[in-house]
Scaffold this active site. Structure first.
Site, PDB file in Angstrom:
ATOM      1  N   ARG A  40       0.788  -1.111   0.102  1.00  0.00           N
ATOM      2  CA  ARG A  40      -0.086  -0.029  -0.019  1.00  0.00           C
ATOM      3  C   ARG A  40       0.784   1.420   0.039  1.00  0.00           C
ATOM      4  O   ARG A  40       1.634   1.538   0.811  1.00  0.00           O
ATOM      5  CB  ARG A  40      -1.034  -0.022   1.218  1.00  0.00           C
ATOM      6  CG  ARG A  40      -2.042   1.145   1.389  1.00  0.00           C
ATOM      7  CD  ARG A  40      -2.772   1.057   2.625  1.00  0.00           C
ATOM      8  NE  ARG A  40      -3.284  -0.207   2.948  1.00  0.00           N
ATOM      9  CZ  ARG A  40      -4.169  -0.822   2.296  1.00  0.00           C
ATOM     10  NH1 ARG A  40      -4.993  -0.220   1.449  1.00  0.00           N
ATOM     11  NH2 ARG A  40      -4.390  -2.101   2.700  1.00  0.00           N
ATOM     12  N   GLY A  61       0.075  -4.023  10.578  1.00  0.00           N
ATOM     13  CA  GLY A  61      -0.526  -2.752  11.266  1.00  0.00           C
ATOM     14  C   GLY A  61      -0.080  -1.645  11.085  1.00  0.00           C
ATOM     15  O   GLY A  61      -0.114  -0.727  12.159  1.00  0.00           O
ATOM     16  N   GLU A  62       0.264  -1.320   9.875  1.00  0.00           N
ATOM     17  CA  GLU A  62       0.981   0.101   9.621  1.00  0.00           C
ATOM     18  C   GLU A  62      -0.156   1.329   9.690  1.00  0.00           C
ATOM     19  O   GLU A  62       0.133   2.317  10.245  1.00  0.00           O
ATOM     20  CB  GLU A  62       1.356   0.224   8.245  1.00  0.00           C
ATOM     21  CG  GLU A  62       2.282   1.741   7.758  1.00  0.00           C
ATOM     22  CD  GLU A  62       3.011   1.519   6.791  1.00  0.00           C
ATOM     23  OE1 GLU A  62       3.216   2.674   6.352  1.00  0.00           O
ATOM     24  OE2 GLU A  62       3.383   0.568   6.428  1.00  0.00           O
ATOM     25  N   GLU A  97      -1.606  -9.851   3.903  1.00  0.00           N
ATOM     26  CA  GLU A  97      -2.556  -9.022   4.766  1.00  0.00           C
ATOM     27  C   GLU A  97      -3.116  -8.005   4.020  1.00  0.00           C
ATOM     28  O   GLU A  97      -4.475  -7.822   4.446  1.00  0.00           O
ATOM     29  CB  GLU A  97      -1.719  -8.542   6.112  1.00  0.00           C
ATOM     30  CG  GLU A  97      -2.454  -8.225   7.283  1.00  0.00           C
ATOM     31  CD  GLU A  97      -2.862  -6.678   7.094  1.00  0.00           C
ATOM     32  OE1 GLU A  97      -3.732  -6.224   7.725  1.00  0.00           O
ATOM     33  OE2 GLU A  97      -2.281  -6.057   6.334  1.00  0.00           O
ATOM     34  N   ARG A 147      -7.541  -7.340   2.571  1.00  0.00           N
ATOM     35  CA  ARG A 147      -8.377  -6.298   2.941  1.00  0.00           C
ATOM     36  C   ARG A 147      -9.239  -5.847   1.881  1.00  0.00           C
ATOM     37  O   ARG A 147     -10.374  -5.203   1.871  1.00  0.00           O
ATOM     38  CB  ARG A 147      -7.404  -5.062   3.437  1.00  0.00           C
ATOM     39  CG  ARG A 147      -6.970  -5.294   4.927  1.00  0.00           C
ATOM     40  CD  ARG A 147      -6.217  -4.101   5.157  1.00  0.00           C
ATOM     41  NE  ARG A 147      -5.722  -4.206   6.664  1.00  0.00           N
ATOM     42  CZ  ARG A 147      -6.263  -4.097   7.772  1.00  0.00           C
ATOM     43  NH1 ARG A 147      -7.627  -3.374   7.614  1.00  0.00           N
ATOM     44  NH2 ARG A 147      -5.752  -3.910   8.835  1.00  0.00           N
TER      45      ARG A 147
END
Length: 286
Positions: A46, A84-85, A118, A122
Site C-alpha cells: 500500500r 498494522g501500519e 494481509e 483487505r
C-alpha cells in the site's frame, strides 16, 4: 469477495501464522513499544493511505486506545512493522508515544509474504498497488504466476491481467490509481502499444467517458486529433495587412476580435530595422 477468494487468502495467512495457535496470545505476549523505534514494512504494497480514514482512526485511538496490537519483528535499528501500519500511522497522528505490539521471529521472506497477503486480504488496494504486490511475491520469493495464484486462491489469468497493468505509462497509471479509469478500460488501453498513444487515449476516455467497447474500436483506428483552426480573416483585415507589409517592408499580422478590439503585430529583424520602422511612423526615441 467470493468464498474461493476468501479461503485462498485465508490458507496463505494461516500457514504463515500457524505458530500463533501454539502460543496463545495473552497479555504477556503484548508489549508497549516506542513509536520512534518502529519502521514501516519495506514490502508494504500500500502506497497511499486515506487521510480521512486515518484521522478517524486516530480520534478513536485518542479516546479508546489501540485495541488490536500490531505485529513487528526485530531489526538492526529497532523494529519493523509486519502487520498494522495503519494503526501505527494513526497512533502517531494521535500523538501517542507507544503502541501495543507482538514481537515475532520472522525472516525476510516471511515478513514480506505476510505484509503482502494481509493487505491483499483487505481488498482496498488500488489496481496498481495490487499488481505491485503480486510482482513483489514473484521477484522476491522467486515464485511463478502459477505459484502465486495457488497461494492466493486466484486464477493465473487473474494474476496475469493485473501484472500487465504495470506496463502502462505513468500518466495512465495515475488515472487508474485515482479511480478515473476502470480496470477494464486500463486493460483495453494496453492494446494501443505506443505509450504516448495510451496516455492520449486514456485522457480522452476520462474526459468523454468512453466505454470499453468504444476503446476497443479505437484500437483498430488511428486516433484523430482535432486541431483548432484560426477563423478566416475578413477581406478588410487581409487588405490592411498587405498595405502595412508594403509600407514597412516586413511581416505584419493584424488580429481582429469579436468585440471590435484587435492588435497589430509588426516584426523586425534587428535594432536597426526597428529604428527604420519607427522613422516611418514618425516616432523618435531620445
Amino acid at each position: 469477495m467470493t468464498d474461493k477468494k476468501r479461503s485462498g487468502l485465508g490458507r496463505g495467512i494461516d500457514a504463515i501464522f500457524s505458530d500463533f495457535e501454539k502460543d496463545e496470545i495473552t497479555s504477556e505476549n503484548v508489549v508497549e513499544i516506542s513509536l520512534e523505534d518502529i519502521r514501516p514494512n519495506p514490502y508494504q504494497p500500500r502506497k497511499t493511505f486515506d487521510q480521512e480514514a486515518l484521522d478517524d482512526l486516530a480520534q478513536s485511538i485518542k479516546e479508546n486506545g489501540v485495541f488490536q496490537p500490531i505485529v513487528v519483528r526485530k531489526s538492526v535499528n529497532g523494529f519493523q512493522i509486519v502487520v498494522g501500519e495503519r494503526r501505527f500511522r494513526a497512533s502517531k497522528i494521535a500523538q501517542r508515544s507507544t503502541i501495543p505490539a507482538i514481537i515475532r521471529q520472522l525472516d525476510e521472506s516471511q515478513m514480506m509474504e505476510i505484509g503482502v497477503l494481509e493487505n491483499l486480504q483487505r481488498e482496498d488496494l488500488n489496481p496498481i498497488e495490487e499488481a505491485q504486490a503480486y510482482q513483489t511475491l514473484i521477484e522476491k520469493l522467486h515464485l511463478t504466476q502459477e505459484q502465486v495464484s495457488e497461494r492466493l486462491g486466484k486464477s493465473r489469468p487473474y494474476i496475469a491481467n493485473y501484472l500487465r497493468l504495470l506496463s502502462l505509462p505513468e500518466q495512465t497509471k495515475q488515472l487508474l490509481i485515482n479511480g478515473d479509469l476502470t480496470m477494464a478500460q486500463a486493460r483495453t488501453l494496453l492494446t494501443f502499444k505506443d505509450p504516448k498513444k495510451i496516455d492520449q487515449v486514456a485522457k480522452l476516455a476520462v474526459e468523454q467517458g468512453l466505454t470499453v467497447r468504444q476503446l476497443e474500436s479505437m484500437a483498430t483506428q488511428p486516433v484523430k486529433i482535432v486541431k483548432k483552426t484560426a477563423p478566416a480573416k475578413s477581406s478588410f483585415i487581409t487588405e490592411t495587412e498587405e498595405q502595412l507589409v508594403n509600407k514597412f517592408g516586413t511581416s505584419v499580422k493584424v488580429t481582429d476580435s469579436k468585440n471590435g478590439k484587435g492588435k497589430i503585430q509588426i516584426d523586425f529583424a534587428s535594432t536597426k530595422d526597428l529604428n527604420r520602422i519607427l522613422e516611418l511612423l514618425n516616432i523618435s526615441i531620445d
